[in-house]
Enzyme design. Structure first.
Site, PDB file in Angstrom:
ATOM      1  N   GLY A   1     -57.292  27.526 -60.119  1.00  0.00           N
ATOM      2  CA  GLY A   1     -56.266  26.771 -59.414  1.00  0.00           C
ATOM      3  C   GLY A   1     -55.341  27.699 -58.661  1.00  0.00           C
TER       4      GLY A   1
ATOM      5  N   GLN B   1     -47.917  30.569 -54.227  1.00  0.00           N
ATOM      6  CA  GLN B   1     -48.565  31.783 -54.749  1.00  0.00           C
ATOM      7  C   GLN B   1     -49.117  32.675 -53.656  1.00  0.00           C
ATOM      8  OE1 GLN B   1     -50.999  29.544 -57.834  1.00  0.00           O
ATOM      9  NE2 GLN B   1     -50.516  31.434 -58.921  1.00  0.00           N
TER      10      GLN B   1
ATOM     11  N   CYS C   1     -52.191  32.624 -65.333  1.00  0.00           N
ATOM     12  CA  CYS C   1     -51.798  32.288 -63.965  1.00  0.00           C
ATOM     13  C   CYS C   1     -52.031  33.519 -63.098  1.00  0.00           C
ATOM     14  CB  CYS C   1     -50.320  31.904 -63.958  1.00  0.00           C
ATOM     15  SG  CYS C   1     -49.668  31.546 -62.319  1.00  0.00           S
ATOM     16  N   LEU C   2     -52.559  33.327 -61.899  1.00  0.00           N
ATOM     17  CA  LEU C   2     -52.844  34.472 -61.025  1.00  0.00           C
ATOM     18  C   LEU C   2     -51.572  35.235 -60.648  1.00  0.00           C
ATOM     19  CD1 LEU C   2     -55.612  33.028 -58.661  1.00  0.00           C
ATOM     20  CD2 LEU C   2     -55.892  34.502 -60.656  1.00  0.00           C
TER      21      LEU C   2
ATOM     22  N   HIS D   1     -50.370  22.277 -64.018  1.00  0.00           N
ATOM     23  CA  HIS D   1     -49.942  23.671 -63.820  1.00  0.00           C
ATOM     24  C   HIS D   1     -49.634  23.930 -62.335  1.00  0.00           C
ATOM     25  CE1 HIS D   1     -50.575  28.187 -64.651  1.00  0.00           C
ATOM     26  NE2 HIS D   1     -50.518  28.103 -63.327  1.00  0.00           N
ATOM     27  N   GLU D   2     -50.537  23.469 -61.465  1.00  0.00           N
ATOM     28  CA  GLU D   2     -50.362  23.731 -60.030  1.00  0.00           C
ATOM     29  C   GLU D   2     -49.204  22.927 -59.441  1.00  0.00           C
ATOM     30  OE1 GLU D   2     -51.753  26.314 -59.110  1.00  0.00           O
ATOM     31  OE2 GLU D   2     -53.211  26.390 -60.743  1.00  0.00           O
TER      32      GLU D   2
ATOM     33  N   HIS E   1     -46.029  24.635 -59.950  1.00  0.00           N
ATOM     34  CA  HIS E   1     -45.764  25.676 -58.947  1.00  0.00           C
ATOM     35  C   HIS E   1     -45.041  25.102 -57.732  1.00  0.00           C
ATOM     36  CE1 HIS E   1     -47.628  29.418 -60.233  1.00  0.00           C
ATOM     37  NE2 HIS E   1     -48.733  28.800 -60.587  1.00  0.00           N
TER      38      HIS E   1
HETATM   39 NI    NI Z   1     -50.298  29.487 -61.796  1.00  0.00          NI
END
Ligand code: NI
Length: 171
Positions: free
Chosen positions: A46, A51, A93-94, A135-136, A139
């Site tokens: 995701g 991000q 998370c990235l 989660h996304e 963000h």
């Molecule tokens: Ni994330």
């Protein structure tokens, strides 16, 4: 398609609010392609606009994973309008290399969004897809997994980050 640079914590961009997308034009379609590619290349399932430094309500998800790439989804202006139950699981998370923490989320959600053709979808999601979308969408509202971590865990990660940054500066 191009792979964009991932913004990592504690960059303040990750805390900004995002704007609704009014017009799904060529620029947005290109952005969606870049986001999928960036997500896959970084082995994520995701990715959200902030991000990669884009403060717009756009998210990509593929729970089949970065190798299979079987179910790419682009969610534009996603709105979670119903939540049910509770699950707790470990998430990464990235934007948080080397960090994982347990997060409590709704077990099932209903979410409305537009795809890259401007078509409206209204889906029920559960298990991994549900968690990933929540989660996304977090963000898009400036909320990050570290906000769910205990104070001690947060402090430890921040210390670890400072060490990594120090080492990077010495190089
Ligand atoms: Ni994330």
């Amino acid at each position: 398609m191009s792979v964009r640079k991932i913004v990592c914590y504690p960059d303040p961009i990750l805390r900004e609010k995002t704007d609704l997308i009014q017009d799904i034009n060529e620029e947005i379609k290109k952005l969606a392609e870049d986001m999928l590619e960036t997500m896959y290349e970084n082995k994520g399932i995701g990715l959200a606009g902030p991000q990669i430094g884009i403060l717009k309500k756009i998210v990509t998800v593929d729970i089949s994973g970065p190798e299979k790439r079987e179910n790419p989804m682009v969610l534009i202006n996603p709105e979670i309008y119903e939540k049910q139950g509770e699950v707790e699981g470990e998430e990464g998370c990235l934007s948080f290399p080397g960090f994982r923490c347990n997060v409590k989320r709704a077990e099932k959600i209903k979410v409305r969004f537009l795809d890259v053709d401007g078509k409206e979808h209204d889906i029920s999601a559960h298990e991994l897809l549900s968690v990933c979308i929540q989660h996304e969408v977090d963000h898009l509202n400036g909320r990050l997994i570290i906000d769910y971590a205990g104070k001690l865990k947060k402090t430890m990660y921040e210390k670890k980050l400072k060490k990594i940054q120090k080492r990077a500066r010495k190089r």
